[in-house]
Design a protein around this motif. Structure first.
Motif, PDB file in Angstrom:
ATOM      1  N   GLN A 181      17.925  -0.940 -58.893  1.00  0.00           N
ATOM      2  CA  GLN A 181      19.143  -0.151 -58.737  1.00  0.00           C
ATOM      3  C   GLN A 181      19.302   0.845 -59.884  1.00  0.00           C
ATOM      4  OE1 GLN A 181      19.065  -3.383 -59.455  1.00  0.00           O
ATOM      5  NE2 GLN A 181      20.715  -4.017 -60.830  1.00  0.00           N
ATOM      6  N   ASP A 184      17.119   3.762 -59.034  1.00  0.00           N
ATOM      7  CA  ASP A 184      17.764   4.532 -57.969  1.00  0.00           C
ATOM      8  C   ASP A 184      18.782   5.517 -58.554  1.00  0.00           C
ATOM      9  OD1 ASP A 184      18.487   5.376 -55.442  1.00  0.00           O
ATOM     10  OD2 ASP A 184      19.398   3.487 -54.819  1.00  0.00           O
ATOM     11  N   HIS A 728      21.699   3.134 -51.015  1.00  0.00           N
ATOM     12  CA  HIS A 728      21.357   2.201 -52.091  1.00  0.00           C
ATOM     13  C   HIS A 728      19.983   1.621 -51.812  1.00  0.00           C
ATOM     14  CE1 HIS A 728      21.681  -1.172 -54.936  1.00  0.00           C
ATOM     15  NE2 HIS A 728      22.653  -0.473 -55.511  1.00  0.00           N
ATOM     16  N   ALA A 740      21.582   6.469 -54.879  1.00  0.00           N
ATOM     17  CA  ALA A 740      22.780   5.757 -55.326  1.00  0.00           C
ATOM     18  C   ALA A 740      23.443   6.487 -56.480  1.00  0.00           C
ATOM     19  CB  ALA A 740      22.420   4.342 -55.748  1.00  0.00           C
TER      20      ALA A 740
END
Length: 955
Positions: A181, A184, A728, A740
């Motif tokens: 994440q 991202d 996401h 994201a």
């Protein structure tokens, strides 16, 4: 007369509890304004072209008990599993003394950002503790008071590296073991800065590229603890800076990155006592070397002095750089995560160095025992680790066995990863071994021989948390008293009105707050299987639908976890839309000169050229100037950013014409949602003509400000922009290819129940009435003050929207009394000051909100009129400004008892200017803070014990 059942049920209406004035008081206030009803007030205040005269589709108001019961049923559709997914989110135990006295305490969660330092000393001290925790554990000399989440903190680290590195290269290297994440968000942020992101083996990629920065994860996302020194030395040799994403709990036993040569260290403080909450809110941390402190993003708490020369805390000057530098800002950060940073700091205070070290050692010991069990069964796990193990295996079979035991692991193809945490028990380890190998582990036997996963060369040897504050309050009684001491040094909505313009400090109802700590909301991992989060999904879908209806948009993204993040996401969607139509060259953003500072900062972060549009003498957008600039830049026009009602607190008459002009020249209209509290139920941004807005759930929709965060800034968009909403990488939330903008798919999911209940309990009619009463309260205050303090801007029929600006400049010119003098003097009357010098220097912007009763409005107006009389004494030559109570304000208990009172006014006037203060006195903790001293003597760690002792801060 017998009341009907309908009338009796109406007595259980949440609307009457949310609204401050009752119907009789509303009638009196309407009479003051010369209208007979709230509807007539709306009709005579809002331009006809923007009024929404229909009914919202939210439905009827639901009583508190039923709303809470229905939400409990939704929550129970979530399944709380034993989560070992890790990836930056971990189980934790929130000490009950912190849960009850911070997270569930309105004295902490209803306070505002500590811009008025004298009445914010309690949370300022705890935030200073947070900075000290981060500095100690990371091994770096400067830290801020929190950012939004780990992924966006890493992105801020990237931009700081770019502007501070000696290398002029354009490559940012990301190690392949960074959390997905985070990668991202890094990719999303880098795109419009024009950075090239290279992912791979960090050592090899640094050698191969002219990089300005490197991002490492320590420990890595799959558990490996690699010595970063070789990469750091290689990067420094090429003029690059190194950002290390780390873990505070791991750093209790691992050598801190600062000692290994890192320039910037970021991460999340979530596992210091903050629930996972489906992804947030959590306090991210950001620490750096001393030479970068003036470029560091976010808020920094610094140590200064008050007028008595005593230690006093304040926010340091660079913490609002987006307001000062505007389009030249390097960050648009406005909301922090103060409430969660306070919890994390309190966790460290309560446990102390030995306590947090014990937790860290216990976690890594259990991990070593599990690793030994897996190796005994022939499973090849990583050699080095703190809390995370990873291996190749039959993921499908393991997943089936794990889910049967209510256990969540992390799966990536054939790779299985699991992370232990503070909540892990020996029984959990035995269960995990059985799930993974078919054989239950003998934990005690394995403990006798399991080898540590911590590399000997990276074991922590330096001390941390040595300040007395972390070595004093370890009994619950002592901790309770410390928390209460700090709470008493703060002003919150528990004391009185916080009439801050543009900030909407309304009631945060207890019923709305209760579900936040329910396990079904608090203990859910953001990457848990979807069939375990059906309650969250249903609640979020319903809230998205309500918000779309309220705003007149077609789709909503819940991902942005602050207002500024929502601005950024809205502009991102606009840029993606233009690109999809072959018009990616559109990069000019028009912004009125009166805009909030985050607007131009957000545009700059999106690689846009900011063109400023003039405002006219009435504070409205200059339509001629807008048209000329839209036409001038028509080939490159991407967007206009406006706020409605305007930043000046007025419903601009020609806002639809403004939108039409921008659309005519190919641009999109971004409407800032900061003033949405003046639109709900009476107007809709999507019908006015805008294409995208962010919504401050921490303003309009009742999420509390938490002393400076958390916030939520979801965006609503028209249908043509919906395909470009943020997605996401780990948990897709749409079919979009847009990256994201926040670490978690739904931002700070744990606080969405607050807004959900707010909307449901008010219902369609209550939401509209709340807006109308907000408009009524603001106009009532403006009317009562108008003969004494000129109201700077008004709209039709001399009305304001939900806030008003009073002009102090004529008084300043005549007497020398400043807006700051008035702000500080209001503390003596038991009020937080209105917003100072925004959007116009030398003014005060007042927003009473709908939840303040008439009695409190009158108390505020009476205080302002009393202040005006004090100013008149200076006008009349009876008092010099420098000798007045205004200039010496605020006054403390020390002023009451000082032996040598030689002021030109009495002690009674100083501390009891009206009778109300005798009955209910709020005492500022310190006298006026010296901001200049603090800026010249930048110091952002816990002061020496002898300085604290003066105020018994930590004794």
């Amino acid at each position: 007369m017998t009341k009907s059942l309908h009338d009796l049920l109406q007595q259980d209406d949440f609307t009457r509890r949310h609204l401050g004035p009752n119907d009789a008081e509303i009638g009196v206030m309407l009479g003051e304004l010369g209208v007979s009803s709230l509807d007539e007030l709306t009709e005579t205040t809002l331009p006809e072209r923007i009024r929404f005269d229909g009914d919202l589709k939210v439905g009827p108001a639901v009583p508190e008990a039923k709303a809470l019961a229905d939400l409990r049923a939704l929550a129970q559709r979530n399944r709380v599993a034993r989560n070992f997914i890790g990836t930056g989110y971990y189980g934790t135990h929130t000490p009950p003394v912190i849960l009850r006295n911070i997270l569930e305490n309105p004295g902490w969660y209803t306070a505002y950002t500590p811009y008025q330092a004298e009445i914010s000393q309690g949370r300022l001290e705890m935030l200073l503790n947070f900075q000290q925790v981060v500095m100690d554990l990371t091994g770096l000399p400067v830290a801020n008071a929190s950012l939004l989440d780990e992924a966006t903190a890493a992105a801020e680290g990237m931009t700081l590296a770019k502007r501070s590195a000696k290398s002029r290269g354009n490559v940012f290297v990301v190690s392949s073991d960074v959390h997905p994440q985070t990668l991202d968000v890094i990719r999303t942020r880098a795109e419009y800065f024009g950075f090239e992101i290279v992912v791979g083996d960090a050592q090899a990629e640094v050698a191969a590229h002219d990089a300005f920065g490197v991002l490492l994860q320590y420990p890595g996302t799959h558990g490996d603890v690699r010595d970063p020194r070789v990469v750091i030395e290689a990067a420094h040799a090429k003029g690059a800076l190194v950002v290390v994403a780390s873990d505070l709990l791991a750093l209790t036993v691992l050598t801190p990155p600062g000692e290994l040569g890192a320039d910037i260290v970021v991460g999340s403080a979530q596992r210091f006592g903050v629930p996972m909450g489906f992804g947030g809110p959590h306090a991210a941390f950001f620490a750096c070397r001393d030479e970068f402190k003036r470029s560091m993003p976010g808020r920094v708490i610094g140590v200064s002095k008050d007028t008595r020369g005593r230690t006093a805390l304040r926010m340091a000057m660079q913490t609002r750089e987006q307001h000062i530098r505007r389009e030249k800002a390097t960050s648009n950060i406005c909301t922090a995560q103060a409430l969660l940073a306070n919890m994390a700091a309190a966790f460290a205070v309560y446990h102390g160095p030995e306590g947090v070290r014990t937790i860290g050692e216990r976690v890594t010991r259990l991990t070593a025992i599990l690793a030994a069990a897996l190796r005994d069964a022939g499973v090849n796990v990583n050699d080095t680790f703190f809390d995370t193990l990873s291996f190749e295996g039959d993921a499908d079979a393991i997943r089936e066995r794990a889910l049967a035991r209510n256990v969540n692991l992390r799966y990536e193809g054939g790779r299985i990863t699991l992370s232990l945490d503070e909540t892990t028990t020996p029984d959990d380890v035995a269960d995990l071994a059985e799930i993974l190998t078919g054989k239950r582990a003998d934990v005690s036997a394995l403990d006798a021989r399991a080898a540590s996963g911590l590399p000997e060369a990276l074991r922590r040897r330096s001390a941390y948390l040595t300040h007395p504050v972390f070595n004093t309050h370890h009994s619950e009684h002592a901790m309770l008293r410390y928390l209460k001491l700090l709470e008493n040094r703060d002003y919150s909505l528990t004391h009185g009105m916080i009439p801050l313009g543009s900030c909407t400090m309304k009631l945060n109802a207890t019923t709305e707050m209760i579900p936040v700590t329910w396990p079904e909301f608090a203990n859910i991992h953001p990457f848990a299987p979807k069939d375990q989060t059906e309650g969250y999904a249903a609640m979020i879908a319903e809230l998205e639908g309500w918000l779309a209806d309220i705003t007149g948009y077609d789709a909503v993204s819940m991902q942005p976890n602050s207002g500024a993040q929502g601005e950024y996401a809205g502009l991102l969607v606009i840029r993606k839309y233009h690109e999809a139509r072959g018009e990616g060259h559109r990069d000019v953003c028009l912004i009125p000169s009166s805009a909030h500072g985050t607007n131009p900062a957000s545009a700059a972060m999106m690689g846009m050229q900011v063109v400023v549009v003039k405002t006219d003498d009435q504070g409205n957008i200059d339509l001629a100037d807008l048209t000329a600039k839209a036409e001038q830049h028509q080939e490159r026009l991407a967007a206009l950013m406006i706020t409605y009602p305007s930043t000046h607190g007025v419903y601009e008459e020609h806002v639809t014409d403004v939108c039409d002009v921008v659309h005519r020249f190919g641009g999109q209209v971004y409407m800032d949602g900061a003033n949405m509290n003046a639109q709900v139920g009476v107007a809709k941004p999507g019908l006015i003509g805008s294409d995208v807005s962010h919504l401050n759930l921490h303003k309009t929709f009742a999420i509390p400000h938490g002393g400076g965060g958390p916030g939520m800034g979801p965006i609503g968009v028209k249908a043509h922009l919906a395909p470009y909403l943020p997605n996401h990488a780990v948990r897709p939330v749409s079919g979009s290819t847009t990256g994201a903008v926040s670490a978690a798919p739904y931002g700070s999911g744990a606080i969405l129940p607050i807004s959900y209940l707010y909307v449901r309990m008010l219902g369609s009619a209550g939401l509209k009435k709340a807006t109308q009463v907000a408009i009524l309260n603001a106009n009532y205050v403006a009317k009562r003050l108008a003969g004494h303090f000129p109201v700077l801007y008004t709209g039709r029929n001399g009305r304001v929207a939900h806030e008003c600006i009073i002009d102090v400049r004529p008084l300043k010119a005549a007497t020398g009394v400043t807006e700051e003098d008035i702000a500080k003097r209001l503390m003596d009357y038991g009020f937080h000051a209105p917003t100072m010098s925004f959007p116009v220097p030398g003014t005060l912007m007042i927003e009473p909100t709908e939840s303040e009763p008439k009695e409190e409005l009158d108390r505020f107006v009476d205080a302002m009129l009393s202040v005006r009389r004090e100013i008149r004494e200076i006008e009349d030559g009876l008092m010099r400004a420098e000798d007045s109570a205004l200039r010496h304000a605020p006054h403390t208990q020390d002023d009451l008892v000082t032996a040598d009172w030689e002021r030109a006014y009495s002690r009674e006037q100083a501390v009891f200017p009206t009778r109300h203060q005798r009955a209910m006195k709020y005492w500022p903790a310190v006298n006026r803070v010296d901001n200049v001293y603090g800026d010249r003597n930048f110091f952002c760690s816990c002061p020496p014990t002898e300085e604290y002792a003066e105020f018994e801060f930590s004794q």
